[in-house]
Design a protein around this motif. Structure first.
Motif, PDB file in Angstrom:
ATOM      1  N   GLU A   1     -29.806  15.690 -29.285  1.00  0.00           N
ATOM      2  CA  GLU A   1     -28.545  15.768 -30.035  1.00  0.00           C
ATOM      3  C   GLU A   1     -28.215  17.218 -30.364  1.00  0.00           C
ATOM      4  OE1 GLU A   1     -28.823  13.515 -33.631  1.00  0.00           O
ATOM      5  OE2 GLU A   1     -28.958  11.593 -32.591  1.00  0.00           O
ATOM      6  N   TRP A   2     -29.217  17.949 -30.821  1.00  0.00           N
ATOM      7  CA  TRP A   2     -29.024  19.362 -31.173  1.00  0.00           C
ATOM      8  C   TRP A   2     -28.572  20.162 -29.951  1.00  0.00           C
ATOM      9  CZ3 TRP A   2     -31.296  23.922 -29.588  1.00  0.00           C
ATOM     10  CH2 TRP A   2     -31.000  25.047 -30.359  1.00  0.00           C
ATOM     11  N   LEU A   3     -29.214  19.905 -28.806  1.00  0.00           N
ATOM     12  CA  LEU A   3     -28.813  20.603 -27.581  1.00  0.00           C
ATOM     13  C   LEU A   3     -27.374  20.272 -27.190  1.00  0.00           C
ATOM     14  CD1 LEU A   3     -32.077  20.273 -25.497  1.00  0.00           C
ATOM     15  CD2 LEU A   3     -31.027  22.405 -26.276  1.00  0.00           C
ATOM     16  N   ILE A   4     -26.988  19.009 -27.324  1.00  0.00           N
ATOM     17  CA  ILE A   4     -25.608  18.605 -27.024  1.00  0.00           C
ATOM     18  C   ILE A   4     -24.653  19.327 -27.968  1.00  0.00           C
ATOM     19  CG2 ILE A   4     -23.954  16.686 -27.085  1.00  0.00           C
ATOM     20  CD1 ILE A   4     -25.769  16.452 -24.703  1.00  0.00           C
ATOM     21  N   ASP A   5     -24.985  19.354 -29.264  1.00  0.00           N
ATOM     22  CA  ASP A   5     -24.122  20.001 -30.255  1.00  0.00           C
ATOM     23  C   ASP A   5     -23.994  21.504 -30.010  1.00  0.00           C
ATOM     24  OD1 ASP A   5     -23.839  17.544 -31.437  1.00  0.00           O
ATOM     25  OD2 ASP A   5     -25.167  17.986 -33.126  1.00  0.00           O
ATOM     26  N   ASN A   6     -25.018  22.107 -29.436  1.00  0.00           N
ATOM     27  CA  ASN A   6     -25.040  23.557 -29.228  1.00  0.00           C
ATOM     28  C   ASN A   6     -24.932  23.937 -27.758  1.00  0.00           C
ATOM     29  OD1 ASN A   6     -25.690  24.813 -32.002  1.00  0.00           O
ATOM     30  ND2 ASN A   6     -27.070  23.057 -31.831  1.00  0.00           N
ATOM     31  N   ARG A   7     -24.484  23.013 -26.919  1.00  0.00           N
ATOM     32  CA  ARG A   7     -24.520  23.234 -25.474  1.00  0.00           C
ATOM     33  C   ARG A   7     -23.784  24.485 -25.040  1.00  0.00           C
ATOM     34  NH1 ARG A   7     -21.604  18.803 -26.444  1.00  0.00           N
ATOM     35  NH2 ARG A   7     -19.396  18.802 -25.935  1.00  0.00           N
ATOM     36  N   ASN A   8     -22.664  24.802 -25.648  1.00  0.00           N
ATOM     37  CA  ASN A   8     -21.939  25.997 -25.229  1.00  0.00           C
ATOM     38  C   ASN A   8     -22.744  27.252 -25.515  1.00  0.00           C
ATOM     39  OD1 ASN A   8     -19.767  24.560 -24.236  1.00  0.00           O
ATOM     40  ND2 ASN A   8     -18.710  24.563 -26.199  1.00  0.00           N
ATOM     41  N   ASP A   9     -23.348  27.315 -26.684  1.00  0.00           N
ATOM     42  CA  ASP A   9     -24.169  28.489 -27.015  1.00  0.00           C
ATOM     43  C   ASP A   9     -25.437  28.526 -26.175  1.00  0.00           C
ATOM     44  OD1 ASP A   9     -22.464  29.564 -28.903  1.00  0.00           O
ATOM     45  OD2 ASP A   9     -23.373  28.458 -30.563  1.00  0.00           O
ATOM     46  N   VAL A  10     -26.060  27.379 -25.975  1.00  0.00           N
ATOM     47  CA  VAL A  10     -27.312  27.342 -25.210  1.00  0.00           C
ATOM     48  C   VAL A  10     -27.062  27.766 -23.764  1.00  0.00           C
ATOM     49  CG1 VAL A  10     -29.128  25.833 -24.324  1.00  0.00           C
ATOM     50  CG2 VAL A  10     -28.378  25.593 -26.688  1.00  0.00           C
ATOM     51  N   ILE A  11     -26.000  27.273 -23.161  1.00  0.00           N
ATOM     52  CA  ILE A  11     -25.694  27.598 -21.758  1.00  0.00           C
ATOM     53  C   ILE A  11     -25.287  29.053 -21.607  1.00  0.00           C
ATOM     54  CG2 ILE A  11     -24.060  27.117 -19.883  1.00  0.00           C
ATOM     55  CD1 ILE A  11     -24.095  24.172 -20.871  1.00  0.00           C
TER      56      ILE A  11
ATOM     57  N   ARG B   1     -31.233  17.508 -39.671  1.00  0.00           N
ATOM     58  CA  ARG B   1     -31.759  16.425 -38.832  1.00  0.00           C
ATOM     59  C   ARG B   1     -33.257  16.595 -38.580  1.00  0.00           C
ATOM     60  NH1 ARG B   1     -27.240  16.904 -34.205  1.00  0.00           N
ATOM     61  NH2 ARG B   1     -27.704  19.075 -34.674  1.00  0.00           N
ATOM     62  N   PHE B   2     -33.724  17.835 -38.620  1.00  0.00           N
ATOM     63  CA  PHE B   2     -35.136  18.099 -38.359  1.00  0.00           C
ATOM     64  C   PHE B   2     -35.898  18.079 -39.678  1.00  0.00           C
ATOM     65  CE2 PHE B   2     -32.868  20.311 -34.909  1.00  0.00           C
ATOM     66  CZ  PHE B   2     -33.408  19.626 -33.846  1.00  0.00           C
ATOM     67  N   VAL B   3     -36.507  16.953 -39.962  1.00  0.00           N
ATOM     68  CA  VAL B   3     -37.234  16.776 -41.212  1.00  0.00           C
ATOM     69  C   VAL B   3     -38.719  16.708 -40.908  1.00  0.00           C
ATOM     70  CG1 VAL B   3     -37.603  15.235 -43.182  1.00  0.00           C
ATOM     71  CG2 VAL B   3     -35.303  15.546 -42.251  1.00  0.00           C
ATOM     72  N   GLY B   4     -39.509  17.466 -41.635  1.00  0.00           N
ATOM     73  CA  GLY B   4     -40.953  17.365 -41.522  1.00  0.00           C
ATOM     74  C   GLY B   4     -41.567  18.271 -40.487  1.00  0.00           C
ATOM     75  N   TYR B   5     -41.508  17.879 -39.242  1.00  0.00           N
ATOM     76  CA  TYR B   5     -42.213  18.621 -38.201  1.00  0.00           C
ATOM     77  C   TYR B   5     -41.443  18.545 -36.893  1.00  0.00           C
ATOM     78  CZ  TYR B   5     -45.988  20.166 -35.149  1.00  0.00           C
ATOM     79  OH  TYR B   5     -46.739  20.862 -34.248  1.00  0.00           O
TER      80      TYR B   5
END
Length: 130
Positions: free
Chosen positions: A118-128, A58-62
């Motif tokens: 979106e990335w934070l939502i997808d990784n919320r368990n790991d991030v928290i 999802r992260f393309v370019g910069y």
């Protein structure tokens, strides 16, 4: 000192965990703890490594591609070690079309922020939990 931390002025968290003052004085490798928004230059063994995450497409370019990859390495259990007497020179180069668009276009920045969310939502368990 003859060393300067990359991005130390505009993104101090990007390389702070490396602890360059310690690196400068160290004669032995040392392990560091992952910190949010850490984006070191890394060397990772690729061959047949089932734990090695892919860059998030999802992260393309910069914007956020390296931060998300380093977080994914951390979440997969990779440890970060700083090697003394090792050098990397980041040469100044022209801005890419992606970084220019990011800097010039509020729409591009908002789209990138939406992908980060979106990335934070997808990784919320790991991030928290980390």
């Amino acid at each position: 000192n003859f060393h300067r931390r990359y991005k130390s002025n505009n993104q101090p968290r990007a390389h702070a965990a490396t602890d360059y003052d310690r690196w400068w004085e160290s004669s032995e490798p040392y392990q560091i703890e992952y910190e949010s928004q850490y984006e070191p230059f890394v060397v990772v063994k690729v061959n047949n490594n089932p734990l090695l995450p892919h860059f998030d497409s999802r992260f393309v370019g910069y914007g956020w591609n390296k931060v998300s990859f380093i977080f994914d390495l951390h979440s997969a259990g990779f440890k970060f070690h700083v090697l003394p007497n090792s050098w990397l020179i980041h040469r100044t180069h022209q801005k890419t079309k992606y970084s220019l668009a990011f800097a010039a276009s509020p729409t591009t920045r908002i789209k990138n922020r939406a992908i980060r969310f979106e990335w934070l939502i997808d990784n919320r368990n790991d991030v928290i939990c980390r």
